[in-house]
Design an enzyme around this catalytic site. Structure first.
Site, PDB file in Angstrom:
ATOM      1  N   ASP A  13      42.405  51.314  57.091  1.00  0.00           N
ATOM      2  CA  ASP A  13      41.595  52.676  57.814  1.00  0.00           C
ATOM      3  C   ASP A  13      41.355  52.379  58.956  1.00  0.00           C
ATOM      4  O   ASP A  13      40.675  53.366  58.906  1.00  0.00           O
ATOM      5  CB  ASP A  13      40.528  52.873  56.250  1.00  0.00           C
ATOM      6  CG  ASP A  13      41.111  52.538  54.774  1.00  0.00           C
ATOM      7  OD1 ASP A  13      42.391  52.178  54.459  1.00  0.00           O
ATOM      8  OD2 ASP A  13      40.428  52.088  53.802  1.00  0.00           O
ATOM      9  N   LYS A  16      45.925  53.337  60.995  1.00  0.00           N
ATOM     10  CA  LYS A  16      47.681  52.361  61.959  1.00  0.00           C
ATOM     11  C   LYS A  16      48.405  53.532  61.415  1.00  0.00           C
ATOM     12  O   LYS A  16      48.992  53.527  62.636  1.00  0.00           O
ATOM     13  CB  LYS A  16      47.687  51.470  60.692  1.00  0.00           C
ATOM     14  CG  LYS A  16      46.350  50.026  60.985  1.00  0.00           C
ATOM     15  CD  LYS A  16      46.926  48.953  60.276  1.00  0.00           C
ATOM     16  CE  LYS A  16      46.654  49.761  57.948  1.00  0.00           C
ATOM     17  NZ  LYS A  16      45.115  49.776  58.085  1.00  0.00           N
ATOM     18  N   GLY A  40      46.787  52.937  52.689  1.00  0.00           N
ATOM     19  CA  GLY A  40      47.237  54.734  52.139  1.00  0.00           C
ATOM     20  C   GLY A  40      47.502  54.290  53.324  1.00  0.00           C
ATOM     21  O   GLY A  40      46.237  54.750  54.263  1.00  0.00           O
ATOM     22  N   HIS A  41      48.722  55.432  54.350  1.00  0.00           N
ATOM     23  CA  HIS A  41      48.113  56.181  55.952  1.00  0.00           C
ATOM     24  C   HIS A  41      48.564  56.837  56.246  1.00  0.00           C
ATOM     25  O   HIS A  41      49.134  57.810  55.787  1.00  0.00           O
ATOM     26  CB  HIS A  41      49.059  54.496  56.824  1.00  0.00           C
ATOM     27  CG  HIS A  41      49.377  53.179  57.071  1.00  0.00           C
ATOM     28  ND1 HIS A  41      50.354  52.678  57.529  1.00  0.00           N
ATOM     29  CD2 HIS A  41      48.240  52.844  56.285  1.00  0.00           C
ATOM     30  CE1 HIS A  41      49.984  51.216  57.108  1.00  0.00           C
ATOM     31  NE2 HIS A  41      48.694  51.181  56.306  1.00  0.00           N
ATOM     32  N   GLN A 222      46.774  47.033  55.461  1.00  0.00           N
ATOM     33  CA  GLN A 222      44.923  46.733  54.773  1.00  0.00           C
ATOM     34  C   GLN A 222      44.717  46.214  56.296  1.00  0.00           C
ATOM     35  O   GLN A 222      44.853  46.958  57.929  1.00  0.00           O
ATOM     36  CB  GLN A 222      45.387  45.395  54.543  1.00  0.00           C
ATOM     37  CG  GLN A 222      45.992  45.587  52.985  1.00  0.00           C
ATOM     38  CD  GLN A 222      47.161  45.900  52.939  1.00  0.00           C
ATOM     39  OE1 GLN A 222      47.690  45.380  52.660  1.00  0.00           O
ATOM     40  NE2 GLN A 222      47.502  47.573  51.969  1.00  0.00           N
TER      41      GLN A 222
HETATM   42  P1  GDP Z   1      44.698  53.477  58.107  1.00  0.00           P
HETATM   43  O1  GDP Z   1      44.747  53.158  55.981  1.00  0.00           O
HETATM   44  O2  GDP Z   1      44.694  52.230  58.899  1.00  0.00           O
HETATM   45  O3  GDP Z   1      46.276  54.350  58.223  1.00  0.00           O
HETATM   46  O4  GDP Z   1      43.631  54.912  57.796  1.00  0.00           O
HETATM   47  P2  GDP Z   1      43.755  55.890  56.852  1.00  0.00           P
HETATM   48  O5  GDP Z   1      44.693  56.472  57.129  1.00  0.00           O
HETATM   49  O6  GDP Z   1      43.695  55.335  55.543  1.00  0.00           O
HETATM   50  O7  GDP Z   1      42.460  56.465  57.229  1.00  0.00           O
HETATM   51  C1  GDP Z   1      42.101  56.727  58.653  1.00  0.00           C
HETATM   52  C2  GDP Z   1      41.679  57.864  58.762  1.00  0.00           C
HETATM   53  O8  GDP Z   1      40.890  58.216  59.730  1.00  0.00           O
HETATM   54  C3  GDP Z   1      42.164  59.396  58.131  1.00  0.00           C
HETATM   55  O9  GDP Z   1      41.770  60.049  57.417  1.00  0.00           O
HETATM   56  C4  GDP Z   1      43.406  59.096  59.715  1.00  0.00           C
HETATM   57  O10 GDP Z   1      43.826  61.278  59.830  1.00  0.00           O
HETATM   58  C5  GDP Z   1      42.090  60.148  60.395  1.00  0.00           C
HETATM   59  N1  GDP Z   1      41.557  59.851  61.537  1.00  0.00           N
HETATM   60  C6  GDP Z   1      42.249  58.747  62.607  1.00  0.00           C
HETATM   61  N2  GDP Z   1      42.643  58.577  63.963  1.00  0.00           N
HETATM   62  C7  GDP Z   1      40.990  59.483  63.481  1.00  0.00           C
HETATM   63  C8  GDP Z   1      40.848  59.840  65.319  1.00  0.00           C
HETATM   64  O11 GDP Z   1      40.354  59.148  65.976  1.00  0.00           O
HETATM   65  N3  GDP Z   1      39.083  60.521  64.875  1.00  0.00           N
HETATM   66  C9  GDP Z   1      39.059  61.020  63.298  1.00  0.00           C
HETATM   67  N4  GDP Z   1      37.986  62.461  63.283  1.00  0.00           N
HETATM   68  N5  GDP Z   1      39.957  60.754  62.239  1.00  0.00           N
HETATM   69  C10 GDP Z   1      40.652  60.074  63.087  1.00  0.00           C
HETATM   70  P1  IMO Z   2      45.424  50.611  54.593  1.00  0.00           P
HETATM   71  O1  IMO Z   2      46.879  49.908  54.414  1.00  0.00           O
HETATM   72  C1  IMO Z   2      41.430  49.111  52.776  1.00  0.00           C
HETATM   73  C2  IMO Z   2      41.280  46.542  49.183  1.00  0.00           C
HETATM   74  C3  IMO Z   2      40.896  47.122  48.128  1.00  0.00           C
HETATM   75  C4  IMO Z   2      40.368  45.906  47.960  1.00  0.00           C
HETATM   76  C5  IMO Z   2      41.018  44.946  48.513  1.00  0.00           C
HETATM   77  C6  IMO Z   2      42.100  43.984  47.147  1.00  0.00           C
HETATM   78  O2  IMO Z   2      45.475  52.356  53.828  1.00  0.00           O
HETATM   79  O3  IMO Z   2      44.359  49.611  55.188  1.00  0.00           O
HETATM   80  P2  IMO Z   2      44.567  44.754  46.471  1.00  0.00           P
HETATM   81  O4  IMO Z   2      44.724  46.779  45.457  1.00  0.00           O
HETATM   82  O5  IMO Z   2      45.445  44.852  47.351  1.00  0.00           O
HETATM   83  O6  IMO Z   2      44.139  44.518  45.069  1.00  0.00           O
HETATM   84  O7  IMO Z   2      42.882  45.361  46.887  1.00  0.00           O
HETATM   85  O8  IMO Z   2      41.735  45.435  49.269  1.00  0.00           O
HETATM   86  N1  IMO Z   2      42.404  47.107  50.219  1.00  0.00           N
HETATM   87  C7  IMO Z   2      42.423  47.982  51.040  1.00  0.00           C
HETATM   88  N2  IMO Z   2      42.063  48.700  51.810  1.00  0.00           N
HETATM   89  N3  IMO Z   2      42.647  49.848  53.299  1.00  0.00           N
HETATM   90  C8  IMO Z   2      43.591  49.174  52.845  1.00  0.00           C
HETATM   91  O9  IMO Z   2      44.407  49.467  52.910  1.00  0.00           O
HETATM   92  C9  IMO Z   2      43.789  48.621  52.043  1.00  0.00           C
HETATM   93  N4  IMO Z   2      44.180  47.664  50.602  1.00  0.00           N
HETATM   94  C10 IMO Z   2      44.049  46.755  49.745  1.00  0.00           C
HETATM   95  O10 IMO Z   2      39.691  48.081  48.375  1.00  0.00           O
HETATM   96  O11 IMO Z   2      38.986  46.175  48.644  1.00  0.00           O
HETATM   97 MG    MG Z   3      44.512  53.619  54.278  1.00  0.00          MG
END
Ligand code: GDP
Ligand code: IMO
Ligand code: MG
Length: 423
Positions: A13, A16, A40-41, A222
């Site tokens: 998270d 990415k 979840g991206h 991840q």
């Molecule tokens: P990922 O799994 O690495 O793609 O990240 P996620 O989408 O799960 O979580 C990142 C969250 O932060 C999302 O809600 C994005 O929209 C948000 N986000 C990404 N970059 C920024 C930033 O520079 N500032 C803020 N405030 N939010 C951001």
């Molecule tokens: P993105 O790509 C954050 C965490 C879960 C749990 C552990 C194992 O959005 O960054 P699993 O479902 O793989 O058996 O879970 O890894 N986890 C993540 N945490 N971002 C993710 O993906 C994750 N994918 C798995 O919360 O602790």
């Molecule tokens: Mg994510």
């Protein structure tokens, strides 16, 4: 040409998805190489907020081809939903999505196994997303898994039933009685739907593209600290989330790897169980969660929040050979008077500056403090606009890690991204 890689340096998270979307215009092909719908991206542009789980984050840019590589595990039901949601936004995935035939299929019974294993672990549970990721990778290694290419085989249903029978026996052993026939029905419907898309031998496609001078960006899911080998085992996911996973995940040789972009959130978050040395249990942690909107993009769970951890970050940079750091969510720190960064750990009274095997045993971080910048940076468009305190914070990270920072994200929208050069 070489394959560039973009990876999360923390516990997932890091942002990415947003950064892949920003960089996609520089590439011909975007390829996911591991993980599955546990990811979840999130992408934000033109007032649209969109979350992708299996599909690479390059789909909203014209021209780029998007590949679901061999190292990915695919739940057909979730992939179908994702495709349909993107189609509604006008993206024709029949044209810009390719599915690797060697990617493994998450079966409905893998989801049950995930649940059964977590229940059995009780208080020691991992906090899995329960999307069936671990059991699917287990079956890949046990050599009883089903692959995407199998869906075209006349033998597919027999193979499916044979592996399902393995699962039934394991579940019976656990006394787990829940079933998911409804999901199984959706699953077979989704399989038929997916047959209308393009399937490839990923390794052949990717190597031919490189020979034709096409540029490729491999998108990680991840984060490094969730890697099955080098993360805080057993509180990890079940795939290799590191740069090394790209070679097996899309079928390229190590000599074909180019730049490695390490995505680093300006503070830290973690979802699920496991060690998190800089976690904040106080009002500051709550403030980070609220301002950063730190709730899971896949499960909605609240994310644990804490200060930036340079010890863990240096470890991740080392494991991945990162050439460029990209800092995200710096704007979330806008209102803080003081910021802290962990520069060492104390374990059993002894100070260490690396992530040791004993990471699960209880760690006390050693912090240094920075002044906050106390101003809104979300509208900054170039390095010169940035407040001095933020520049100091970033310079410290670059200097301590020895890796340059080449982009800074100051908001969730794709336009809130600055090209910087901080060394
Ligand atoms: P990922 O799994 O690495 O793609 O990240 P996620 O989408 O799960 O979580 C990142 C969250 O932060 C999302 O809600 C994005 O929209 C948000 N986000 C990404 N970059 C920024 C930033 O520079 N500032 C803020 N405030 N939010 C951001
Ligand atoms: P993105 O790509 C954050 C965490 C879960 C749990 C552990 C194992 O959005 O960054 P699993 O479902 O793989 O058996 O879970 O890894 N986890 C993540 N945490 N971002 C993710 O993906 C994750 N994918 C798995 O919360 O602790
Ligand atoms: Mg994510």
């Amino acid at each position: 040409m070489k394959v560039d890689i973009l990876l999360g340096m923390q516990w997932g998270d890091e942002g990415k998805g947003k950064i892949v979307d920003v960089l996609t215009p520089q590439y011909d092909i975007i390829a996911r190489f591991q993980g599955g719908p546990n990811a979840g991206h999130t992408l934000e542009f033109n007032n649209i907020k969109h979350v992708l789980h299996t599909i690479p984050s390059g789909i909203f840019r014209p021209k780029a081809m998007n590949v679901i590589g061999n190292g990915v595990v695919v739940d057909p039901v979730i992939l179908k939903e994702e495709i349909e949601a993107a189609m509604k936004l006008g993206v024709d995935l029949h044209e810009n999505l390719l599915i690797g035939k060697k990617a493994h299929l998450i079966m409905p019974s893998h989801r049950l196994l995930d649940k059964a294993y977590e229940e059995f672990k009780g208080a020691g549970k991992i906090g899995s997303t329960q999307k069936g990721i671990g059991p699917t990778y287990t079956d890949r290694t046990a050599r009883i898994g089903l692959r995407m290419g199998d869906i075209f085989s006349a033998d597919f249903v027999r193979k499916y039933n044979s592996t399902k029978e393995h699962h039934r026996k394991i579940l019976a052993g656990y006394g787990f009685t829940e079933t998911n026939e409804d999901y199984e029905k959706l699953w077979f419907e989704a399989i038929e739907y997916l047959k209308t898309f393009k399937f490839i031998d990923t390794e052949i496609y990717v190597n031919k593209a490189l020979a034709e001078e096409k540029s490729i960006l491999a998108e990680g899911a991840q984060g490094s600290m969730l890697d099955v080998d080098y993360g805080s085992y057993p509180f990890v996911t079940s795939s290799n989330t590191l740069a090394s996973g790209v070679c097996s995940g899309i079928g390229v040789a190590p000599s074909k790897i180019g730049k490695v972009f390490g995505i680093v959130k300006a503070y830290c978050t973690r979802v699920g169980s496991g060690p998190f040395p800089t976690e904040l249990f106080d009002a500051t942690g709550e403030t980070l969660r609220r301002i950063g909107n730190e709730y899971g993009a896949t499960t909605g769970r609240s994310r644990r929040c804490g200060w930036l951890d340079l010890v863990a970050l240096k470890y991740a940079l080392m494991l991945n050979g990162v050439t460029d750091i990209i800092i995200t969510k710096a704007d979330v720190l806008n209102d803080f008077d003081k910021l802290k960064v962990a520069v060492a750990y104390k374990i059993n009274g002894k100070e260490v500056d690396y992530v040791p095997f004993e990471v699960n045993d209880g760690i006390e971080p050693v912090y240094i403090e920075f002044d906050g910048w106390k101003q809104d940076i979300s509208k900054c468009t170039c390095e010169d606009d940035l407040p001095k305190q933020l520049k100091d914070y970033l310079s410290f990270i670059a200097r301590e890690t020895g890796v340059r920072i080449s982009y800074l994200s100051v908001g969730p929208d794709r336009v809130q991204t600055l090209k910087v050069n901080i060394e």
